[in-house]
Scaffold this motif. Structure first.
Motif, PDB file in Angstrom:
ATOM      1  N   LEU A   1      37.888  44.749  -0.245  1.00 33.87           N
ATOM      2  CA  LEU A   1      37.185  44.918  -1.520  1.00 33.87           C
ATOM      3  C   LEU A   1      38.104  44.468  -2.643  1.00 33.87           C
ATOM      4  O   LEU A   1      39.210  44.968  -2.770  1.00 33.87           O
ATOM      5  CB  LEU A   1      36.821  46.389  -1.742  1.00 33.87           C
ATOM      6  CG  LEU A   1      36.083  47.108  -0.621  1.00 33.87           C
ATOM      7  CD1 LEU A   1      35.828  48.557  -1.011  1.00 33.87           C
ATOM      8  CD2 LEU A   1      34.772  46.425  -0.307  1.00 33.87           C
TER       9      LEU A   1
ATOM     10  N   GLU B   1      37.526  44.415  -6.086  1.00 33.40           N
ATOM     11  CA  GLU B   1      37.340  44.877  -7.458  1.00 33.40           C
ATOM     12  C   GLU B   1      38.599  45.538  -7.981  1.00 33.40           C
ATOM     13  O   GLU B   1      39.151  46.430  -7.336  1.00 33.40           O
ATOM     14  CB  GLU B   1      36.158  45.845  -7.531  1.00 33.40           C
ATOM     15  CG  GLU B   1      35.562  46.011  -8.908  1.00 33.40           C
ATOM     16  CD  GLU B   1      35.011  44.727  -9.516  1.00 33.40           C
ATOM     17  OE1 GLU B   1      34.501  43.888  -8.771  1.00 33.40           O
ATOM     18  OE2 GLU B   1      35.109  44.576 -10.745  1.00 33.40           O
ATOM     19  N   ASN B   2      39.076  45.097  -9.151  1.00 31.72           N
ATOM     20  CA  ASN B   2      40.283  45.681  -9.756  1.00 31.72           C
ATOM     21  C   ASN B   2      41.569  45.427  -8.978  1.00 31.72           C
ATOM     22  O   ASN B   2      42.522  46.179  -9.108  1.00 31.72           O
ATOM     23  CB  ASN B   2      40.122  47.201  -9.922  1.00 31.72           C
ATOM     24  CG  ASN B   2      39.461  47.551 -11.238  1.00 31.72           C
ATOM     25  OD1 ASN B   2      38.767  46.735 -11.805  1.00 31.72           O
ATOM     26  ND2 ASN B   2      39.681  48.755 -11.698  1.00 31.72           N
TER      27      ASN B   2
ATOM     28  N   THR C   1      45.398  46.339  -3.743  1.00 37.40           N
ATOM     29  CA  THR C   1      44.164  47.054  -4.101  1.00 37.40           C
ATOM     30  C   THR C   1      44.531  48.261  -4.960  1.00 37.40           C
ATOM     31  O   THR C   1      45.619  48.820  -4.822  1.00 37.40           O
ATOM     32  CB  THR C   1      43.396  47.504  -2.841  1.00 37.40           C
ATOM     33  OG1 THR C   1      44.197  48.416  -2.091  1.00 37.40           O
ATOM     34  CG2 THR C   1      43.048  46.321  -1.971  1.00 37.40           C
ATOM     35  N   PRO C   2      43.625  48.644  -5.869  1.00 34.20           N
ATOM     36  CA  PRO C   2      43.973  49.690  -6.837  1.00 34.20           C
ATOM     37  C   PRO C   2      44.121  51.069  -6.197  1.00 34.20           C
ATOM     38  O   PRO C   2      43.511  51.367  -5.185  1.00 34.20           O
ATOM     39  CB  PRO C   2      42.807  49.680  -7.822  1.00 34.20           C
ATOM     40  CG  PRO C   2      41.673  49.090  -7.078  1.00 34.20           C
ATOM     41  CD  PRO C   2      42.255  48.153  -6.077  1.00 34.20           C
TER      42      PRO C   2
ATOM     43  N   GLY D   1      44.055  55.041  -1.942  1.00 37.26           N
ATOM     44  CA  GLY D   1      44.020  53.583  -1.943  1.00 37.26           C
ATOM     45  C   GLY D   1      45.385  52.997  -2.220  1.00 37.26           C
ATOM     46  O   GLY D   1      46.399  53.621  -1.969  1.00 37.26           O
TER      47      GLY D   1
ATOM     48  N   ARG E   1      46.722  49.497  -1.317  1.00 38.35           N
ATOM     49  CA  ARG E   1      47.311  48.843  -0.144  1.00 38.35           C
ATOM     50  C   ARG E   1      47.637  47.401  -0.530  1.00 38.35           C
ATOM     51  O   ARG E   1      46.913  46.777  -1.295  1.00 38.35           O
ATOM     52  CB  ARG E   1      46.302  48.871   0.994  1.00 38.35           C
ATOM     53  CG  ARG E   1      46.795  48.100   2.203  1.00 38.35           C
ATOM     54  CD  ARG E   1      45.858  48.199   3.366  1.00 38.35           C
ATOM     55  NE  ARG E   1      46.167  47.142   4.328  1.00 38.35           N
ATOM     56  CZ  ARG E   1      45.578  47.024   5.496  1.00 38.35           C
ATOM     57  NH1 ARG E   1      44.647  47.861   5.859  1.00 38.35           N
ATOM     58  NH2 ARG E   1      45.904  46.035   6.303  1.00 38.35           N
TER      59      ARG E   1
END
Lengths: 164, 201
Positions: free
Chosen positions: B64, B66-67, B86-87, B93, B95
């Motif tokens: 994913l 996003e951000n 990733t955020p 989260g 990673r």
């Protein structure tokens, strides 16, 4: 298919486009409506037990059909399997309309297509490409060629060619 | 937590005939096995799929975007390396996916493609263009149109033509679709009949 659950959980904690407690019923026959906290974050729909911080599940809102269902509710189904519907119950018609509009607009592909549509319209009306001011005219994802040419589109355009 | 796999695979398969935003081979460092594995990556919207081979029908995994933060990694063992971070939200989260392209050019292409993936960015651009369009319509005394539900009309446009020409072309298409729809239906048939003309997204 592997995905990082932590990533998805982190996404569910991001600011929501829309969030509300709704009745929710899964697509399986005989499933019962339950109160869920439903949260729209970008193009994902998360749903939680009303008193829990971790989502129970997530739906990706692409290639889906959002339809109003009588009375005061709506359903989400996916194009590949239109009979399999997730049902939601709202507390008012107004809330129902708010959600169906937001969910319809949540799809990345819908947004991209709309942007290309407006770009084209503005260019026709002004002679200028509105993406130039952002310096992104050449960005691949905003080109007409990035739009799908599915079977129906190909049939229509070949029929048009015959007429011309 | 359950990610409804059908919704994701439906998206993945539904667009397989459409060119993705970016695709190609990238080397991916495993989570446990720290060697780089060659994978076929497919970027669509704000989702990055990867599979073992280009010809595979089902993705191995999904990232994913996003951000996310995407950065080249200059001190990596592999050349043309970059990271997708990733955020991390409220302690969950965060990673780092360690990837590498196979050439400088491909690294550049991927960094460029990944830079603009954000849904939120798209939303801002869209709202600006939509507002601009409505203002123009208002100034011209014209009724604003809505974006079409499917891409048929847009796919037949290569160059913006005059409004009159387009108006006539759209009218032709609508009449043709109406004619074929009427031809396909007969009274007394069960409801399972005609396919919807427009496909909602």
């Amino acid at each position: 298919m592997r995905y990082n659950e932590k990533e998805l959980r982190a996404l569910s904690r991001q600011p929501a486009e829309l969030a509300a407690e709704l009745g929710m019923r899964g697509p399986k026959k005989g499933s019962v409506a339950k109160r869920r906290l439903v949260k729209l974050v970008v193009n994902f729909l998360f749903y939680f037990r009303t008193d829990e911080a971790e989502p129970l599940g997530a739906l990706l809102l692409e290639r889906c059909r959002v339809a109003q269902e009588e009375p005061g509710g709506f359903s989400i189904s996916f194009v590949e399997d239109p009979e399999r519907k997730y049902h939601f119950e709202c507390c008012s018609q107004e809330q129902c309309e708010q959600w169906t509009e937001a969910l319809r607009r949540a799809s990345y592909e819908y947004m991209r297509r709309s942007l290309i549509f407006y770009r084209n319209e503005i260019q026709k009306m002004t002679g200028k490409d509105p993406l130039e001011q952002f310096g992104i005219s050449e960005e691949t994802r905003f080109q007409l060629s990035s739009l799908p040419r599915d079977g129906q589109s190909a049939r229509v355009s070949s029929r048009l060619d015959e007429l011309d | 937590m359950k990610l409804h796999g059908k919704s994701v695979l439906s998206f993945f398969h539904g667009y397989r005939t459409q060119a993705p935003d970016q695709e190609g081979i990238l080397l991916k460092k495993g989570a446990r096995n720290t060697s780089y594995q060659r994978r076929w990556f497919i970027l669509r919207g704000n989702l990055l799929f990867y599979q073992e081979h280009q010809a595979d029908h089902t993705p191995l995994g999904l990232i994913l975007l996003e951000n996310c933060q995407v950065e080249p990694r200059l001190k990596a063992t592999e050349p043309y390396a970059f990271t997708i971070l990733t955020p991390r939200m409220e302690g969950v989260g965060g990673r780092a996916y360690k990837l590498a392209a196979e050439s400088q050019e491909e690294l550049g292409t991927w960094l460029c493609a990944l830079a603009g993936v954000s849904w939120r960015r798209l939303a801002v651009l869209l709202s600006q263009l939509e507002a601009q369009y409505r203002e123009l319509c208002q100034a011209a005394g014209q009724e604003p149109s809505s974006p079409p539900e499917n891409c048929d009309f847009l796919a037949t446009l290569s160059v913006p033509s005059s409004f009159q020409e387009l108006h006539e072309r759209f009218g032709k298409e609508i009449r043709m679709l109406q004619a074929s729809d009427k031809g396909g239906r007969s009274p007394g048939k069960s409801g399972a009949g005609a396919q919807p003309v427009f496909v909602d997204e």
